[in-house]
Design an enzyme around this catalytic site. Structure first.
Site, PDB file in Angstrom:
ATOM      1  N   CYS A 129      24.881  29.919  42.624  1.00  0.00           N
ATOM      2  CA  CYS A 129      24.350  31.275  42.845  1.00  0.00           C
ATOM      3  C   CYS A 129      23.242  31.631  41.858  1.00  0.00           C
ATOM      4  CB  CYS A 129      25.474  32.300  42.782  1.00  0.00           C
ATOM      5  SG  CYS A 129      26.723  32.038  44.043  1.00  0.00           S
TER       6      CYS A 129
ATOM      7  N   HIS B  59      23.163  39.234  39.920  1.00  0.00           N
ATOM      8  CA  HIS B  59      23.726  38.551  41.090  1.00  0.00           C
ATOM      9  C   HIS B  59      24.733  39.476  41.772  1.00  0.00           C
ATOM     10  CE1 HIS B  59      25.372  35.770  43.821  1.00  0.00           C
ATOM     11  NE2 HIS B  59      26.453  35.469  43.130  1.00  0.00           N
TER      12      HIS B  59
ATOM     13  N   ASN C 100      28.203  38.620  49.028  1.00  0.00           N
ATOM     14  CA  ASN C 100      27.596  37.681  48.089  1.00  0.00           C
ATOM     15  C   ASN C 100      26.814  36.631  48.879  1.00  0.00           C
ATOM     16  OD1 ASN C 100      27.063  35.588  46.320  1.00  0.00           O
ATOM     17  ND2 ASN C 100      29.116  35.531  45.417  1.00  0.00           N
TER      18      ASN C 100
HETATM   19  N1  COA Z   1      42.841  41.497  51.001  1.00  0.00           N
HETATM   20  C1  COA Z   1      44.026  41.968  50.551  1.00  0.00           C
HETATM   21  N2  COA Z   1      44.665  41.457  49.490  1.00  0.00           N
HETATM   22  C2  COA Z   1      44.083  40.421  48.864  1.00  0.00           C
HETATM   23  C3  COA Z   1      42.851  39.874  49.275  1.00  0.00           C
HETATM   24  C4  COA Z   1      42.230  40.461  50.394  1.00  0.00           C
HETATM   25  N3  COA Z   1      41.048  40.020  50.880  1.00  0.00           N
HETATM   26  N4  COA Z   1      42.524  38.863  48.447  1.00  0.00           N
HETATM   27  C5  COA Z   1      43.508  38.764  47.543  1.00  0.00           C
HETATM   28  N5  COA Z   1      44.460  39.699  47.790  1.00  0.00           N
HETATM   29  C6  COA Z   1      45.700  39.953  47.067  1.00  0.00           C
HETATM   30  C7  COA Z   1      46.178  38.765  46.280  1.00  0.00           C
HETATM   31  O1  COA Z   1      46.922  37.905  47.122  1.00  0.00           O
HETATM   32  C8  COA Z   1      47.045  39.427  45.218  1.00  0.00           C
HETATM   33  O2  COA Z   1      48.285  39.723  45.782  1.00  0.00           O
HETATM   34  P1  COA Z   1      49.628  39.642  44.888  1.00  0.00           P
HETATM   35  O3  COA Z   1      49.435  40.662  43.802  1.00  0.00           O
HETATM   36  O4  COA Z   1      50.680  39.993  45.867  1.00  0.00           O
HETATM   37  O5  COA Z   1      49.679  38.234  44.377  1.00  0.00           O
HETATM   38  C9  COA Z   1      46.325  40.757  44.974  1.00  0.00           C
HETATM   39  O6  COA Z   1      45.462  40.964  46.093  1.00  0.00           O
HETATM   40  C10 COA Z   1      45.519  40.804  43.691  1.00  0.00           C
HETATM   41  O7  COA Z   1      44.790  39.615  43.595  1.00  0.00           O
HETATM   42  P2  COA Z   1      43.826  39.345  42.384  1.00  0.00           P
HETATM   43  O8  COA Z   1      43.264  37.973  42.510  1.00  0.00           O
HETATM   44  O9  COA Z   1      44.458  39.750  41.106  1.00  0.00           O
HETATM   45  O10 COA Z   1      42.689  40.443  42.682  1.00  0.00           O
HETATM   46  P3  COA Z   1      41.420  40.770  41.831  1.00  0.00           P
HETATM   47  O11 COA Z   1      41.446  42.188  41.441  1.00  0.00           O
HETATM   48  O12 COA Z   1      41.171  39.753  40.747  1.00  0.00           O
HETATM   49  O13 COA Z   1      40.258  40.607  42.894  1.00  0.00           O
HETATM   50  C11 COA Z   1      38.579  39.042  43.597  1.00  0.00           C
HETATM   51  C12 COA Z   1      40.069  39.367  43.541  1.00  0.00           C
HETATM   52  C13 COA Z   1      38.403  37.702  44.269  1.00  0.00           C
HETATM   53  C14 COA Z   1      37.875  40.123  44.402  1.00  0.00           C
HETATM   54  C15 COA Z   1      38.012  39.023  42.139  1.00  0.00           C
HETATM   55  O14 COA Z   1      38.835  38.231  41.316  1.00  0.00           O
HETATM   56  C16 COA Z   1      36.603  38.501  42.103  1.00  0.00           C
HETATM   57  O15 COA Z   1      35.694  39.109  42.622  1.00  0.00           O
HETATM   58  N6  COA Z   1      36.364  37.351  41.429  1.00  0.00           N
HETATM   59  C17 COA Z   1      35.058  36.763  41.382  1.00  0.00           C
HETATM   60  C18 COA Z   1      34.759  36.041  42.671  1.00  0.00           C
HETATM   61  C19 COA Z   1      33.295  35.669  42.831  1.00  0.00           C
HETATM   62  O16 COA Z   1      32.427  36.416  42.465  1.00  0.00           O
HETATM   63  N7  COA Z   1      33.040  34.497  43.403  1.00  0.00           N
HETATM   64  C20 COA Z   1      31.721  34.015  43.676  1.00  0.00           C
HETATM   65  C21 COA Z   1      31.050  33.567  42.423  1.00  0.00           C
HETATM   66  S1  COA Z   1      29.358  33.171  42.683  1.00  0.00           S
END
Ligand code: COA
Length: 320
Positions: free
Chosen positions: A108, A242, A272
């Site tokens: 990215c 980004h 993204n």
């Molecule tokens: N819808 C509903 N629930 C979801 C979900 C979705 N699309 N995706 C994950 N969950 C759930 C998980 O299963 C978890 O459930 P649990 O508590 O029962 O285990 C809960 O939501 C929390 O998950 P968590 O991973 O702690 O959430 P988060 O606040 O960290 O948010 C992301 C998840 C992916 C949005 C966040 O970590 C993120 O943006 N990370 C960076 C990703 C990124 O930018 N990638 C590209 C890089 S170039």
């Protein structure tokens, strides 16, 4: 080096969070509150090449440079349906270009990596007018039964024409050894000597770890590049980061203690779009008159690897 032309293109198909909730165990409120993303554009009837050509033609037209005067094409792309030839090679003939080209995979952060390379090509006299195209289809890497990744991405393309001039002040690129937090594997053909044990695997992501690395490494890059140039966060008019997650941008903004207006976003509309994201943002802001002549911009991006890139530049207005 300065930017003299911009362009961008998005697929026609707009997919809302509610549409995803129709087949995934997710909801508009979860996606919006955790990421800031409301809709994304996904390839359906067009190809990535169509988007790349549209963005590139718009950038060339706005630059005032003739296609025959473009003497290098750098194409930022993580993956597309061709391994060879490069996406850059595929774009040459339809754009009317006859110049060297290669694809660059800087995840990215690929647009910032491409700009850094273009800057050194211009400085060494290797090229005079360079077209940079960032075209990405990250929706094709995801497992669409998996809510953790598929809700995050959108497809899109951006293009910039760069030439000699007063604009870019400095670059800072980094690469760390965290290849395990975000990856997408394609399988190669079997040979008589090497059987394939592993299958193609859709995008694997440790979301929390990527979030943490994104915030810490971008803050580190921004602090370092500002310090290196004897600048403070107040000297930057706009931070073009980004567009992965609104909360990542918020964490960086809070560290810098800068007002929200300095951090324009479009991930709410496009998700993204990988290395295209900052380019799409630049094109939209420039075409709508939101990049003022002489404004100081800071670009910062992160991606799988873990690679990051930051740049500082003074904007010169483009007349469309
Ligand atoms: N819808 C509903 N629930 C979801 C979900 C979705 N699309 N995706 C994950 N969950 C759930 C998980 O299963 C978890 O459930 P649990 O508590 O029962 O285990 C809960 O939501 C929390 O998950 P968590 O991973 O702690 O959430 P988060 O606040 O960290 O948010 C992301 C998840 C992916 C949005 C966040 O970590 C993120 O943006 N990370 C960076 C990703 C990124 O930018 N990638 C590209 C890089 S170039």
């Amino acid at each position: 080096m300065k930017i003299t032309g911009t362009g961008s293109a998005l697929p026609e198909k707009v997919v809302t969070n509610d549409m995803l909730a129709g087949f995934l165990d997710t909801s508009d409120s979860w996606i919006t509150s955790r990421t800031g993303i409301r809709t994304r554009h996904l390839l359906s009837t067009e190809t990535l090449t169509d988007l790349a050509l549209k963005a590139a033609n718009a950038a060339i037209a706005s630059s005032g440079v003739q296609p025959e005067d473009i003497d290098y094409l750098i194409c930022s792309n993580v993956a597309n349906s061709y391994v060879s030839p490069s996406l850059g090679s595929i774009l040459l003939a339809p754009l009317g270009l006859c110049c060297p080209t290669f694809d660059l995979n800087g995840a990215c952060a690929g647009l910032v990596y491409s700009l850094d390379i273009a800057d050194s090509f211009l400085k060494t006299g290797r090229a005079k007018n360079i077209l940079i195209v960032a075209a990405e289809e990250p929706s094709r890497f995801c497992n669409w039964h998996e809510r953790e990744t598929s809700v995050l991405f959108g497809d899109g393309a951006a293009a910039l024409v760069v030439t000699e001039g007063e604009g870019f002040k400095d670059f800072l690129l980094t690469a760390d050894t965290h290849t395990e937090v975000l990856y997408y594997k394609r399988s190669l053909e079997e040979t008589p000597y090497d059987r394939l044990d592993e299958k193609t695997e859709p995008l694997v992501m440790n979301g929390r770890e990527v979030f943490r690395l994104a915030v810490t490494s971008c803050i580190d890059d921004i602090d370092k590049i500002l310090e290196k140039n004897n600048m403070s966060g107040h000297d930057i008019d706009l931070y073009l980061l980004h567009q992965a997650n609104f909360r990542i941008i918020e964490s960086i903004r809070q560290h810098l203690e800068q007002p929200r207006e300095k951090f324009p976003t479009n991930m709410q509309n496009y998700g993204n779009t990988s290395s295209a994201s900052i380019g799409i943002l630049i094109d939209e802001l420039s075409r709508t008159g939101q990049l003022k002549d002489g404004a100081t911009l800071l670009l910062s991006a992160f991606g799988g690897g873990f690679v990051t890139g930051a740049a500082i530049l003074k904007w010169s207005q483009i007349n469309y």
